[in-house]
Design a protein around this motif. Structure first.
Motif, short mmCIF file in Angstrom:
data_model
loop_
_atom_site.label_atom_id
_atom_site.label_comp_id
_atom_site.label_asym_id
_atom_site.label_seq_id
_atom_site.Cartn_x
_atom_site.Cartn_y
_atom_site.Cartn_z
N LYS A 33 0.82 -1.21 0.00
CA LYS A 33 0.00 0.00 0.00
C LYS A 33 0.86 1.26 0.00
O LYS A 33 0.36 2.35 0.26
CB LYS A 33 -0.93 -0.01 1.22
N HIS A 34 2.16 1.09 -0.25
CA HIS A 34 3.12 2.21 -0.29
C HIS A 34 3.20 2.93 1.05
O HIS A 34 3.29 4.15 1.12
CB HIS A 34 2.77 3.19 -1.42
N GLN A 35 3.17 2.16 2.14
CA GLN A 35 3.23 2.72 3.48
C GLN A 35 4.46 2.19 4.21
O GLN A 35 4.95 1.11 3.91
CB GLN A 35 1.98 2.31 4.29
N ILE A 36 4.92 2.99 5.16
CA ILE A 36 5.98 2.53 6.07
C ILE A 36 5.46 2.69 7.50
O ILE A 36 4.66 3.59 7.78
CB ILE A 36 7.31 3.30 5.88
N HIS A 37 5.88 1.81 8.36
CA HIS A 37 5.49 1.85 9.75
C HIS A 37 6.76 1.86 10.59
O HIS A 37 7.63 1.01 10.41
CB HIS A 37 4.60 0.66 10.12
N LEU A 38 6.87 2.82 11.50
CA LEU A 38 8.07 2.96 12.32
C LEU A 38 7.70 2.93 13.79
O LEU A 38 6.70 3.50 14.20
CB LEU A 38 8.77 4.29 12.01
N GLN A 39 8.52 2.29 14.58
CA GLN A 39 8.38 2.31 16.03
C GLN A 39 9.61 3.02 16.57
O GLN A 39 10.73 2.53 16.42
CB GLN A 39 8.30 0.89 16.59
N LEU A 40 9.42 4.19 17.15
CA LEU A 40 10.52 4.97 17.68
C LEU A 40 10.83 4.55 19.11
O LEU A 40 9.96 4.07 19.83
CB LEU A 40 10.18 6.46 17.63
N PRO A 41 12.07 4.73 19.54
CA PRO A 41 12.43 4.41 20.92
C PRO A 41 11.66 5.28 21.91
O PRO A 41 11.24 6.39 21.59
CB PRO A 41 13.93 4.72 20.99
N ASP A 42 11.47 4.78 23.12
CA ASP A 42 10.74 5.52 24.15
C ASP A 42 11.43 6.82 24.53
O ASP A 42 10.80 7.73 25.05
CB ASP A 42 10.57 4.65 25.41
N SER A 43 12.73 6.92 24.25
CA SER A 43 13.47 8.14 24.61
C SER A 43 13.13 9.32 23.71
O SER A 43 13.46 10.46 24.03
CB SER A 43 14.98 7.87 24.54
#
Length: 96
Positions: A33-43
C-alpha cells in the motif's frame, strides 16, 4: 537502529537556523500500500518531526552495447588549435 546527534548544522537562510537536530536511522520495508510503519524508541518525545525516505537503487543495470569500430568516423572534428598551449587563466580557473 543508529542514533545521530547534530549539535550544529549550518541551515543558512532557513527557518531552522538556530535549531539543534537529532537524526535517527531506522530500516523498514515499504508495503504493497506504499506505506511505512516505524516504532521509535521511548526516549524520543512526542512532537513534530520531518521524515526523509532514502530508497535503495533497485534499477536493473542496462546491458552494455557492444562498441562498433568506426561508428563515429566522419562525425567528430578536431579543432585546428587543439594542440596549442592553454592560457594561464585556464589553469588558474579564471574565465578565458
Amino acid at each position: 537502529m543508529k542514533l545521530f546527534y547534530a549539535e550544529r548544522i549550518d541551515w543558512t537562510q532557513s527557518k531552522y537556523e538556530h535549531m539543534t537536530m537529532q537524526a535517527l536511522e531506522l530500516s523498514t520495508e515499504i508495503n504493497e500500500k506504499h506505506q511505512i510503519h516505524l516504532q521509535l524508541p521511548d526516549s524520543i518525545r512526542a512532537g513534530k518531526a520531518k521524515v526523509i525516505v532514502l530508497l535503495e537503487d533497485v534499477t536493473e543495470p542496462q546491458p552494455k552495447k557492444k562498441r562498433v569500430f568506426g561508428q563515429f568516423r566522419g562525425k567528430i572534428k578536431i579543432s585546428e588549435d587543439f594542440e596549442n598551449e592553454l592560457p594561464d587563466d585556464f589553469w588558474l580557473g579564471n574565465d578565458v
